[in-house]
Design an enzyme around this catalytic site. Sequence first.
Site, PDB file in Angstrom:
ATOM      1  N   LYS A 113      24.133  -5.126 -23.651  1.00 43.79           N
ATOM      2  CA  LYS A 113      23.444  -4.059 -22.923  1.00 43.79           C
ATOM      3  C   LYS A 113      22.875  -4.549 -21.589  1.00 43.79           C
ATOM      4  CE  LYS A 113      22.237  -2.106 -27.408  1.00 43.79           C
ATOM      5  NZ  LYS A 113      21.161  -1.934 -28.415  1.00 43.79           N
ATOM      6  N   GLU A 145       3.731  16.674 -19.683  1.00 42.34           N
ATOM      7  CA  GLU A 145       2.433  16.281 -19.129  1.00 42.34           C
ATOM      8  C   GLU A 145       2.438  16.318 -17.601  1.00 42.34           C
ATOM      9  OE1 GLU A 145       0.737  12.823 -20.930  1.00 42.34           O
ATOM     10  OE2 GLU A 145       1.077  13.584 -22.953  1.00 42.34           O
ATOM     11  N   HIS A 190      15.907   1.953 -25.746  1.00 42.52           N
ATOM     12  CA  HIS A 190      17.265   1.800 -26.266  1.00 42.52           C
ATOM     13  C   HIS A 190      18.240   2.756 -25.587  1.00 42.52           C
ATOM     14  CE1 HIS A 190      20.684   2.409 -29.055  1.00 42.52           C
ATOM     15  NE2 HIS A 190      20.591   1.091 -29.116  1.00 42.52           N
TER      16      HIS A 190
END
Length: 333
Positions: free
Chosen positions: A307, A115, A266
């Site tokens: 994380k 895009e 993620h």
Amino acid sequence: MTKVSDVSNPEKIKKAYEIDFKKSKEVKGIEIKGYDFSKGFNLNKFLKSYKSTGFQASNLGTAIEIVRKMREDDATIFLAYNSNMVSSGLREIIAYLVKNKFVHVLVTTAGGVEEDIIKTMKPFILGRFDADGKKLRKDGINRIGNIFVPNDRYILFEKFMRKFLKEIYERQKKENKIFTASEIIYEMGKKIKDKNSIYYWASKNGIPTFCPALTDRAIGDNVFFFCQEHPDFKVDIAKDMVRLVNIAINAEKTGIILLGGGFVKHHVCNANLFRDGADYAVYINMETEEGGSDSQAKPDEAVSWGKIKGEFVKVYGDATIIFPLVVAGAFLE
């Protein structure tokens, strides 16, 4: 049988009074106070006032503070965003950050790449959320929320991709090299002349863009048709995983800025798992965690996986409203 009584009982009224007016402990902290427009307008003071406003405004104030800390700490900043961010006017804001090397790694979707490139050819147009889908389909107009994308944009992109894929394929055969997704995006950026483009500046400044789902959306459509004539064309996803994780491992400090959810969330968080978590994280999206998916999860869930290990905040809301304010508060020099 249950009895109902509306007769006043002095002892119970006394107890009710003690419950209603229970003594509290003294609480110290930021006084809730909004911006005073009667004193004129100052952008810096206005943005700082969000911290003391309460609700999501205070989370926004915290987000600005955390991003400023990322910069002060010279952290490697991972900016992850979905395609709808590029569909919107956030495209120009992301390009500004990349142009000035304020962020160091991009993680996005195929739509987040194509895009931007399509917009170098023809713009997207403001439409309506309630537009009739059947009529739009008949007229060849695609809708992204309240943004219209006429199909001629994708026809122009198909011409670009046909030529581009042929060049990449010829190099693959000549150099005996299978390009990674990040290398393909880098080569795309080199073809662009529009300085409003994210990937023009990413290629120019050597900022890698990772997109493990590169074959989704129109890029994938064009790969499908190209492979009908060239079935041996390949894209290497494995090497990009190694490259992304190595960037995270080798960084002294890392920061995550997330716009939206989906797999980009993620992917960038998981790369930071290998270094026992990111030092800073700012999430901006409207997702709630009840569904149990990683896309919806709050930063604290990522802490449980290793994380994220440092400061974090999630701002619930539309990133097209919130992120420009974060940029104004944390990146304007």
